[in-house]
Design a protein around this motif. Structure first.
Motif, PDB file in Angstrom:
ATOM      1  N   TYR A  83       0.439  -0.798   0.337  1.00 36.41           N
ATOM      2  CA  TYR A  83       0.290  -0.117   0.171  1.00 36.41           C
ATOM      3  C   TYR A  83       0.301   1.010   0.005  1.00 36.41           C
ATOM      4  O   TYR A  83       0.018   2.451   0.847  1.00 36.41           O
ATOM      5  N   ARG A 105       1.642 -10.619  12.869  1.00 37.39           N
ATOM      6  CA  ARG A 105       0.436  -9.638  13.017  1.00 37.39           C
ATOM      7  C   ARG A 105       0.851  -8.327  13.928  1.00 37.39           C
ATOM      8  O   ARG A 105       0.313  -7.288  13.893  1.00 37.39           O
ATOM      9  N   GLY A 134      -0.353  -4.958  15.094  1.00 38.93           N
ATOM     10  CA  GLY A 134      -0.884  -4.977  13.287  1.00 38.93           C
ATOM     11  C   GLY A 134       0.341  -4.782  12.430  1.00 38.93           C
ATOM     12  O   GLY A 134       1.606  -3.778  13.011  1.00 38.93           O
ATOM     13  N   ILE A 179      -7.419 -11.770   8.635  1.00 41.20           N
ATOM     14  CA  ILE A 179      -7.924 -10.761   8.339  1.00 41.20           C
ATOM     15  C   ILE A 179      -7.180  -9.431   7.400  1.00 41.20           C
ATOM     16  O   ILE A 179      -5.971 -10.129   6.914  1.00 41.20           O
ATOM     17  N   GLY A 180      -8.184  -8.760   6.928  1.00 44.77           N
ATOM     18  CA  GLY A 180      -7.543  -7.622   5.602  1.00 44.77           C
ATOM     19  C   GLY A 180      -7.016  -8.278   4.720  1.00 44.77           C
ATOM     20  O   GLY A 180      -6.687  -7.501   4.087  1.00 44.77           O
TER      21      GLY A 180
END
Length: 201
Positions: A83, A105, A134, A179-180
């Motif tokens: 990203y 994570r 995260g 997740i994600g």
DNA sequence: GGAGCGATGTCCT
DNA sequence: GGACATCGCTCCG
């Protein structure tokens, strides 16, 4: 923390299916040497990524220069940039030639908190729950980049980045979906320490 | 406290 | 050209 008790995890631990490695990494310790300081965190959340049969895995498209570490020998750092902003740390699993890995994570910060806060570029006296919860935040707090750490052997206690265990008892593990991600989002491949407040949301 | 969204680099098709 | 294993900010309740 009693640093003399720290022992680097041996390579055979990673030379297995990520679905076995993942839960075993919970409660272990991520260690970063930063100059004279030691940054440490207890691993509380990881996800397993498999090979061709896991569409969410970077390895599912086959071997490319970017994901080559996942196809290499076990116990090495696969670091990627996502990203346009964030690095994420994985460790390769399974023998040379067979892809697979574990994404880190979240950790519970143990030592070197002032250095982590500095590396994150956040104000002093932060909400500690968000310091290393995260994958992007955790990597930033440990100063992890692909240029610096990509491909590193994480079983080498003389390295400036490795994974260790201490004498603490193994935690209770809870398994959830990952997740994600958009593909294969229902596979139960996320492993978290039961009740730990540093797990991401 | 949650949904929406923009920022931003790298790699593959 | 678009997808992307994210984060932090806004805006709304």
């Amino acid at each position: 923390m009693d640093l003399s008790r720290l022992q680097a995890l041996p390579r055979p631990l990673y030379d297995r299916d990520p679905r076995l490695v993942g839960p075993d990494l919970l409660g272990k310790i991520l260690v970063r040497r930063q100059g004279r300081k030691l940054l440490t965190g207890r691993i509380v959340e990881v996800e397993a990524y498999l090979g061709a049969d896991d569409p969410a895995a970077h390895a599912s498209i086959g071997r490319t220069p970017r994901n080559a570490v996942l196809f290499g020998p076990p116990g090495h750092a696969y670091v990627y940039f996502i990203y346009g902003n964030h690095y994420c740390l994985n460790v390769s699993c399974l023998p040379d030639g067979v892809p697979g890995g574990i994404l880190f994570r979240a950790v519970e910060p143990l030592g070197g908190l002032p250095e982590m806060i500095k590396l994150r570029g956040i104000a002093e006296d932060p909400d500690l729950r968000r310091l290393t919860s995260g994958p992007g935040r955790m990597a930033a707090a440990f100063g992890i980049t692909r240029e610096r750490d990509g491909g590193k052997d994480l079983t080498d206690a003389k390295s400036d980045l490795y994974i260790a265990e201490d004498a603490s008892a193994p935690p209770e593990v809870v398994i959830t979906r990952r997740i994600g991600i958009t593909k294969a989002a229902n596979m139960p491949l996320r492993y978290i320490v039961a009740g730990n407040r540093f797990v991401s949301r």
